[in-house]
Design an enzyme around this catalytic site. Structure first.
Site, PDB file in Angstrom:
ATOM      1  CB  CYS B  57      51.637  13.997  35.256  1.00  0.00           C
ATOM      2  SG  CYS B  57      50.026  13.243  35.505  1.00  0.00           S
ATOM      3  CB  CYS B  60      48.257   7.264  38.337  1.00  0.00           C
ATOM      4  SG  CYS B  60      47.745   7.353  36.604  1.00  0.00           S
ATOM      5  CB  CYS B 152      51.729   7.001  30.822  1.00  0.00           C
ATOM      6  SG  CYS B 152      51.090   8.666  30.636  1.00  0.00           S
ATOM      7  CB  CYS B 184      44.444  10.184  31.318  1.00  0.00           C
ATOM      8  SG  CYS B 184      45.850  11.291  31.399  1.00  0.00           S
ATOM      9  CG  HIS B 222      27.265   5.302  23.529  1.00  0.00           C
ATOM     10  ND1 HIS B 222      26.781   6.574  23.332  1.00  0.00           N
ATOM     11  CD2 HIS B 222      26.535   4.502  22.716  1.00  0.00           C
ATOM     12  CE1 HIS B 222      25.800   6.535  22.438  1.00  0.00           C
ATOM     13  NE2 HIS B 222      25.630   5.298  22.063  1.00  0.00           N
ATOM     14  CB  CYS B 225      25.918   7.952  28.116  1.00  0.00           C
ATOM     15  SG  CYS B 225      26.103   9.743  28.069  1.00  0.00           S
ATOM     16  CB  CYS B 249      24.189  13.417  22.534  1.00  0.00           C
ATOM     17  SG  CYS B 249      25.550  12.368  21.990  1.00  0.00           S
ATOM     18  CB  CYS B 255      31.380  12.545  23.447  1.00  0.00           C
ATOM     19  SG  CYS B 255      31.235  11.360  24.787  1.00  0.00           S
ATOM     20  CB  CYS B 264      33.361   7.135  33.577  1.00  0.00           C
ATOM     21  SG  CYS B 264      35.139   6.950  33.513  1.00  0.00           S
ATOM     22  CB  CYS B 276      34.446  13.687  31.540  1.00  0.00           C
ATOM     23  SG  CYS B 276      36.054  13.300  32.266  1.00  0.00           S
ATOM     24  CB  CYS B 283      33.986  10.464  27.015  1.00  0.00           C
ATOM     25  SG  CYS B 283      35.076   9.039  27.171  1.00  0.00           S
ATOM     26  CB  CYS B 286      41.643   8.833  29.272  1.00  0.00           C
ATOM     27  SG  CYS B 286      40.568   8.635  30.695  1.00  0.00           S
TER      28      CYS B 286
END
Lengths: 251, 310
Positions: B57, B60, B152, B184, B222, B225, B249, B255, B264, B276, B283, B286
């Site tokens: 798409c 990236c 992908c 992603c 996690h 988090c 949570c 998640c 992340c 996210c 989450c 991805c």
């Protein structure tokens, strides 16, 4: 001349092939073929409806936001939701609006403008812009990928030095502006490309005052760029190809 | 566990502030002193990069161009010589094909693969009149290293779940240095950090069994988090409209952070703007090989596929 095929057509999202029939220099027939399929539509059959915006968002990573947003609207309509809470509507408009600030200039500068500019003109550049001088040196060194090579410039190409230098300068400025527009959208949506906070039924996130203030500051910078640079260039360059039969004066 | 220990990544202690310095931090996590491009590469000309697009798409590419450090203008003009990249190159049609073929003949380039290769039928993806699978295998043959970016190109991602049965790079190529940077989309720090490491050292950074750099994928979302306290207190969010549940949570909202390795939670996205989970969205997992099909449906953990039990 017969059949002329352009495959791949670059600077688009996805994969495209254009086939044209040319008789005496005139195109008599043309076909466009999308040469990639992913099957995202059939993937969604039988799935949890809440997955639809997540998957549909990924149709395009350039105009992200729009697809996830519209898919959410479709899921809501399917579930009989007629009206969203006002706050959710406003948040979505800000998230998707910031995406528009990102992808409209990006389409114009990064995906389209190179077709109309004869970059080789820049070897005569005598100005002081660091980046344009860098491009000039790269052209001289024959190392200007991905900006060169390209199709041979023709009657549609602008080769007026001042116009090309100004347009390339704005191409580079827009490269930075699109980074900032993505950050604007991400402040309210988690991340960009491919936001996380628009879900069927509304928006998951209520931003902090600090984030709203940052969004506002960045919006001023974007608006300034749109009003003073982008619109002027659209008016000037958007009429480019017509110059073949209706000469325009540049610069 | 003290704060320092939480930021223990691949044998290197990095404080939280330097994580936020995006690429500089990405380099540091890989053991590089600073954001520097190797002198040897400069002397021999900019390193050549071929960037192929499979079923993708372009998200990236967009993500790689969503950092200000390094400046996107420097990336395109100074850092690498991007010989083929369908989204930014000026050439089209036969001019583009010639550039691709010339670089493949030249060899010794870094091949960046974005998007999957359809496995069910070659006709799902043709570029320049031939299956992209063939072009990709030719490009992979002469590449010095292959960087697969995005869900992908690494494990098939969403396309792996469709009728096209998209495959990632490591399913098609062996015997080449391959690094997977899933997500992603992927995060720009992962790309620049890995590329820097390769150009400085001539080898890929230490990888896990899924070929992901340990520096970025050794800890689970996690573990770091910001809502971990509420998880331990069993405060689970059930209604996004309830102000009393703010910061709860997101496990019951689907998640997948418990099974997902990524940084992340530490470095956030878009230069530290958000992420996210911070934006109250679960989450999606991805960066894992089982994404998307193994984690679908994304917004519930009621049914978990792939034999995983909470």
């Amino acid at each position: 001349m017969g059949t002329v095929i352009v495959d791949p057509v670059t600077r688009i999202e996805g994969h495209l092939k254009i086939t044209t029939e040319v008789v005496n220099g005139v195109v008599t027939d043309a076909h466009a073929s999308g040469t990639m399929a992913r099957g995202l539509e059939s993937l969604l059959i039988g799935r949890d409806t809440r997955d639809a915006p997540y998957v549909t968002e990924r149709v395009c990573g350039v105009c992200f936001g729009s697809h996830g947003w519209c898919s959410s609207l479709a899921v809501e309509a399917a579930h009989g939701t007629t009206e969203l809470p006002a706050l959710a509507r406003i948040m979505r408009n800000l998230i998707v609006g910031a995406c528009f600030l990102h992808d409209h200039p990006l389409h114009f500068y990064h995906l389209s403008a190179l077709d109309y500019l004869d970059l080789a003109t820049l070897v005569n550049y005598a100005g002081t812009d660091t980046y344009i001088n860098k491009i000039k040196q790269l052209i001289i060194d024959n190392d200007a990928a991905p900006l060169l090579p390209r199709y041979e410039p023709d009657g549609f190409s602008i080769n007026d030095l001042d116009t090309v230098a100004s347009a390339v300068g704005h191409y580079l400025d827009a490269l930075v502006m699109q980074v900032k527009a993505k950050r604007m959208s991400a402040l309210f949506s988690g991340k960009q490309p491919h936001q996380a906070s628009i879900v069927p039924g509304g928006v998951t996130y209520l931003p902090t005052a600090e984030q709203i203030a940052e969004f506002r500051t960045m919006l001023v910078e974007q608006t300034d760029f749109i009003n003073n640079v982008y619109i002027a260039d659209v008016v000037a360059l958007g009429t480019g190809p017509i110059c073949l039969w209706q000469p325009l004066t540049w610069g | 566990m003290d704060k320092e220990k939480e930021n223990f990544i691949h044998g290197v202690f990095i404080d939280r502030r330097s994580f936020l310095k995006m690429t500089a931090a990405a380099a540091a996590a890989l053991g590089l002193g600073s954001l520097s491009w190797p002198d040897s590469a400069e002397a021999a000309g900019k390193p050549a990069v071929l960037w192929l697009h499979g079923q993708e798409c372009t998200g990236c590419t967009e993500s790689v161009l969503s950092a200000l450090d390094p400046d996107p203008r420097d990336v395109i003009l100074d850092v690498v010589s991007i010989r083929y990249h369908e989204t930014i190159m000026a050439a089209s049609g036969y001019v583009a094909e010639e550039a691709l073929e010339a670089t493949i003949l030249e060899g010794n380039y870094v091949l960046v693969m974005e998007g999957s290769i359809p496995n069910a039928d070659d006709r799902y993806l043709y570029v320049a009149g031939k299956p992209l699978r063939i072009t990709f295998l030719e490009a992979a043959q002469n590449a010095a290293a292959i960087i697969a970016i995005g869900a992908c190109a690494t494990y098939g991602g969403i396309n792996g779940a469709t009728v096209t049965r998209g495959l990632g790079v490591s399913d098609l190529v062996s015997g080449k240095p391959i690094v997977n940077l899933p997500g992603c989309p992927l995060k720009p720090t992962w790309f620049y950090g890995t590329l820097l490491y390769y150009l400085n050292n001539g080898t890929l950074p230490p990888l896990d069994s899924d070929l992901r750099p340990l520096a970025y994928f050794s800890r689970k979302v996690h573990q770091d988090c910001p809502r971990r306290f509420n998880f331990m207190q069993k405060n689970f969010l059930t209604d996004w409209n309830d102000p009393a549940q703010e910061g709860y949570c997101l496990f019951l909202k689907g998640c997948k952070g418990r099974w997902t390795r990524s940084d992340c939670s530490l470095t956030l996205w878009n230069e530290g703007a958000n992420t996210c989970i911070k934006s109250n969205a679960p989450c999606a997992g991805c960066t894992e090989a089982v994404f998307y099909d193994g984690f679908s449906p994304l917004y519930t953990n009621g049914v978990i596929k792939g034999g995983m039990i909470p």
